[in-house]
Enzyme design. Structure first.
Site, PDB file in Angstrom:
ATOM      1  CG  ASP A  42      -5.793   0.661  -1.378  1.00 36.13           C
ATOM      2  OD1 ASP A  42      -6.740   0.133  -1.974  1.00 36.13           O
ATOM      3  OD2 ASP A  42      -5.516   1.871  -1.468  1.00 36.13           O
TER       4      ASP A  42
ATOM      5  CG  ASP B  92      -2.717   5.385  -0.101  1.00 34.57           C
ATOM      6  OD1 ASP B  92      -3.766   4.717  -0.118  1.00 34.57           O
ATOM      7  OD2 ASP B  92      -2.336   6.081  -1.063  1.00 34.57           O
TER       8      ASP B  92
END
Length: 703
Positions: free
Chosen positions: A391, A591
Site C-alpha cells: 500500500d 496497514d
C-alpha cells in the site's frame, strides 16, 4: 500452568513430564517462569555429577589394565572388582539414567519410538548382560567367553549414561537461552508507577494500575503502562519495541507504550491498556506462540524420524546376527558391543531439534528488532517471496499530510502566509486544515484571532483578521471570491501539482498572497528499504486507492517496479491473485482495514504495527515500527533461519549416514576398526549439542 514440547507443540498437559512422542522434557508455556525452567537443569546437573563420580572408578577398574603403570588387578582382585563395578554402575543406570527407561516404555506404549527407545535398549542390553554375567556366569556358552571369562560392559553402560546425561544437561541449558530475547523484554517493564490522585503523587506497583488512572512520568523513568499523554511533552526512547534507537517526540493526545523510556521532559499520562492488553504483553504472547509453532519443513524431519528408529533397531539386530555368525571369537561379545554402538550413535535427537531450535531463536531475534512473527510457516514463506505488493499511505508514506512547499506573492513572506492560512484553518475540521495548523505550530507561529468565520463545502474557508478579508482554499474558490491571482503564481502551483502536492491558496483583501503545497511525505526509511529490497532480488508493486498522478510520482521517485492506482480492496485482491497465478510468491504489506482482504489472500501478509487490528490479525508478520525496513529485516532473518535449519538437517542426516555403518563395523574388514559404544555415546551427545549451538548463532544475526 500448561506444559508443552518444543519439538511437538501440539502436546500440552497441566503438569510437568515428558513428551509421549519424542521423550523430551515438557517446558512451561509461560514465558519467564524461571523456577520451572531451572528445575530440570538442576535435576540433570545433580544426576550428571553423581553419575560422573560413580563412573570414574568403574572405568578405572574395567580399563585400568590399559593404563601404563597402573596394575589395577594387583590392587583389586578380578572377582571383587566385578562386584564393585556392579554396585557402582547400578545407581548410575537405574537412578541417574532411570528416566531413559521410563520414557522408552512410554514410547512403546504410545507407539512412537524415539531417542530414548534406542538409548534404553542399548544401555539396558549392556547393563543387564553384565549383571547376568556377574550373578550367573555359568549360563553363557563358549561363544560368549574370552579366555574362559565372560566380558563385562558395566563401564559401557555407565559411561554412555553419563554422556547422555551431559548431553541432556547441555541441551537444557541451551534451550533455556532461546527465550532470553523475550525475558529481556519482560525485564524492561516498569515495576512501579507514580499515580496522581487529587493532586497527590503515590508510588504504586504496576499490577495495581487501573484503566483511567493518571500517572506522572519523570525524565529517565520508564513509562509504566500503555496510555495517552494528558499534559506535558517529552522525547521517548521506543527502541525496546521498534528496534530503532532514535527517540520519538510525544505531546498531549499522543499514545505512549509501557516499558519505553522517558528521556527529557516530565508528563502526565492516563492509563488505557493494562495487563494482557498492553503492547508488550501482546508481543510476548505472539512470540511465545510463534516459537512453539512448526514450520512445514519440520514435517520432513518428523516423517524421517517416524521410520528412523524402527530402521535403526532393525540394523542393530542385523549387526548382532552377522557378527555372531561371521565375527571373530568371541562372536557373541563382538555382536553385542557393535549392536549397542549402532543403537546409541543413531539417536534421532539432532534430527528432531534441527527445526524447532532455529525457529525459537530466530523468532526471539526478530522480536528484538521489532519484527513480530505469528508462526513458523511465515518464516518459511518469507524466504521464498519474489514479489512485494505494498500500500502507499501509511506504508511507503507517513500517512499524515504535511505542508511541504510554500510559494508567496504580492510582497508577502512565508511566515505571514503560514500564519494567516493557519489562523483561518484552525477553525476548520478538514484534514488539510490540520496539516496547515500543525505546520504553524512546528514553526512556533502564533495564531491570530479570526472573526466572521465561514466554511464553504468543497471550496474553502474565509473570515476576517484585523479587519482584513481572508480567503483560504482551492484556486477556483478564490477566483469566484474575486481574488486576483498572478500568472506566475499559477505556474508555480501547477509545478507543485505535478509533484503530487495538493495546493491550498490564500488571499487577503482581493489579492492572492501565496499557495501552500501539501503532500503525504515519503517516510525517511523508505528509499533505503527500496534499494535493499531490489538488491535482494525482489520486485515491489505499489497498489493504492490514491489518484493516478500522485501514485505515479511516488512510484517514479522510489523506483518502484510497477504500480496500480485508484483501486478498492477487491482490486487489491485481484492484483495479488493474478501474481500468484503467474507463479509468484507474494507478500502483501499494508496497514488499514482496506488492506486486510489482500493480506489474507497473499502467500504472506505483512502488517504495519501502526495500522489497524484487523490488518494485524490478517498478517503472518507484524512490523512494530511500521515501515519497509522491517520487511527487509524480516526477509533477511527468514533466509538466515531457513539456511540454519538446512545446515542442522544436513548435519543430522550426514551424521547418521556415516555413524551408523561405522558403528555396525563396515570398516572392520579393511582397517580392523570398531566404534566403542562409549565413543558412540559421546558422538550422539555432541550431535545434539552441535545442532543447538548452530541455532544459537542466529541470536547474533545483523539486521
Amino acid at each position: 500452568m500448561i506444559y508443552t514440547c518444543p519439538m511437538h507443540p501440539e502436546i500440552e498437559q497441566d503438569h510437568p513430564g515428558a513428551c509421549p512422542k519424542c521423550g523430551m522434557t515438557l517446558e512451561p508455556k509461560t514465558i519467564g517462569a524461571e523456577e520451572e525452567e531451572q528445575r530440570e537443569t538442576r535435576s540433570l546437573s545433580r544426576k550428571f555429577w553423581i553419575a560422573l563420580v560413580l563412573t570414574i572408578p568403574v572405568l578405572l577398574i574395567a580399563m585400568g589394565h590399559a593404563i601404563p603403570g597402573l596394575h589395577i588387578d594387583s590392587i583389586i582382585p578380578k572377582q571383587i572388582g566385578k562386584w564393585i563395578e556392579f554396585a557402582l554402575t547400578t545407581p548410575v543406570v537405574l537412578w541417574a539414567g532411570g528416566f531413559f527407561f521410563t520414557r522408552a516404555w512410554q514410547s512403546i506404549v504410545n507407539r512412537s519410538l524415539n531417542m530414548f527407545t534406542l538409548i534404553a535398549v542399548g544401555v539396558g542390553a549392556a547393563y543387564f548382560y553384565s549383571v547376568i554375567a556377574v550373578v550367573a556366569p555359568g549360563i553363557f556358552p563358549t561363544s560368549f567367553r574370552r579366555h574362559g571369562e565372560v566380558d563385562l560392559y558395566f563401564e559401557t553402560a555407565a559411561v554412555i549414561t553419563t554422556l547422555v546425561l551431559l548431553g541432556q544437561l547441555l541441551e537444557a541449558k541451551a534451550r533455556s537461552r532461546t527465550g532470553e530475547a523475550i525475558k529481556a523484554l519482560l525485564g524492561l517493564a516498569a515495576k512501579t508507577a507514580h499515580r496522581v490522585c487529587d493532586g497527590q503523587e503515590q508510588e504504586v506497583p504496576v499490577n495495581e494500575i487501573q484503566k483511567g488512572n493518571l500517572f506522572r512520568v519523570r525524565p529517565g523513568e520508564k513509562v509504566p503502562i500503555d496510555g495517552v499523554i494528558v499534559e506535558g511533552k517529552s522525547n521517548i526512547d521506543e527502541s525496546m519495541i521498534t528496534g530503532e534507537p532514535i527517540p520519538v517526540s510525544k505531546g498531549p493526545g499522543e499514545k505512549v507504550v509501557g516499558a519505553t523510556v522517558n528521556q527529557t521532559g516530565s508528563f502526565l499520562m492516563r492509563a488505557e491498556r493494562i495487563g494482557s492488553e498492553t503492547l508488550l504483553a501482546q508481543i510476548v504472547q505472539m512470540v511465545a506462540e510463534a516459537q512453539r509453532s512448526q514450520a512445514p519443513i519440520q514435517k520432513l524431519a518428523d516423517t524421517v524420524s517416524g521410520y528412523f528408529v524402527p530402521a535403526v533397531i532393525g540394523i542393530a539386530v542385523i549387526t548382532f546376527v552377522v557378527w555372531s555368525i561371521v565375527g571373530p571369537a568371541p562372536g557373541m561379545a563382538y555382536a553385542l558391543v557393535n549392536a549397542v554402538s549402532v543403537l546409541i550413535i543413531a539417536c534421532p535427537c539432532a534430527l528432531g531439534l534441527a527445526t524447532p531450535m532455529s525457529i525459537m531463536v530466530g523468532v526471539g531475534r526478530a522480536a528484538q528488532a521489532g519484527v513480530l512473527i505469528k508462526n513458523a510457516e511465515a518464516i518459511e514463506i518469507a524466504e521464498r517471496v519474489t514479489h512485494i505488493v505494498t500500500d502507499k499511505t501509511g506504508t511507503l508514506t507517513a500517512g499524515r499530510p504535511e505542508v511541504v512547499s510554500r510559494v508567496v506573492a504580492n510582497g508577502a513572506n512565508e511566515r505571514d502566509l503560514l500564519q494567516i492560512a493557519a489562523s483561518v484553518e484552525s477553525l476548520s475540521e478538514h484534514p488539510l486544515a490540520r496539516a496547515i495548523v500543525n505546520a504553524a505550530k512546528k514553526k512556533e507561529i502564533e495564531l491570530l484571532e479570526v472573526r466572521d468565520f465561514q466554511s464553504i463545502t468543497g471550496g474553502g474557508v474565509n473570515g476576517k483578521i484585523d479587519g482584513k478579508s481572508v480567503f483560504v482554499g482551492k484556486e477556483k474558490f478564490l477566483s469566484e471570491s474575486k481574488i486576483m491571482i498572478p500568472e506566475d503564481l499559477k505556474k508555480e502551483a501547477s509545478r507543485l501539482q505535478e509533484n503530487a502536492q495538493t495546493t491550498v491558496w490564500a488571499g487577503v483583501n482581493g489579492n492572492a498572497i501565496g499557495v501552500l503545497g501539501i503532500a503525504d511525505p515519503i517516510k525517511e526509511t523508505t528509499r533505503q528499504a527500496m534499494r535493499q529490497l531490489h538488491a535482494m532480488g525482489l520486485k515491489v508493486i505499489m497498489c493504492t486507492g490514491d489518484n493516478w498522478r500522485t501514485t505515479k510520482s511516488v512510484a517514479h521517485e522510489l523506483g518502484i517496479d510497477d504500480f496500480t492506482a485508484e483501486v478498492n480492496p477487491r482490486d487489491k485482491i485481484d492484483v495479488v491473485r493474478k501474481l500468484r497465478s503467474q507463479g509468484a510468491i507474494v507478500a502483501m504489506a499494508g496497514d488499514g482495514i482496506n488492506d486486510a482482504p489482500a493480506l489474507a489472500a497473499a502467500n504472506l501478509g505483512i502488517a504495519m504495527g501502526t495500522g489497524t487490528d484487523v490488518a494485524i490479525e490478517s498478517a503472518g508478520i507484524t512490523l512494530v515500527k511500521g515501515d519497509l525496513t522491517g520487511i527487509v529485516k524480516a526477509i533477511h532473518l527468514s533466509r538466515a533461519v531457513m539456511r540454519n535449519i538446512r545446515q542442522n538437517l544436513f548435519f543430522a542426516f550426514i551424521y547418521n549416514a556415516v555413524g551408523v555403518p561405522i558403528a555396525a563395523g563396515v570398516l572392520y574388514p579393511f582397517f580392523t576398526l570398531l566404534l566403542s559404544p562409549m565413543i558412540a555415546g559421546a558422538a550422539m551427545s555432541f550431535s545434539s549439542v552441535s545442532v543447538i549451538a548452530n541455532a544459537l548463532r542466529l541470536r547474533s544475526v545483523r539486521l
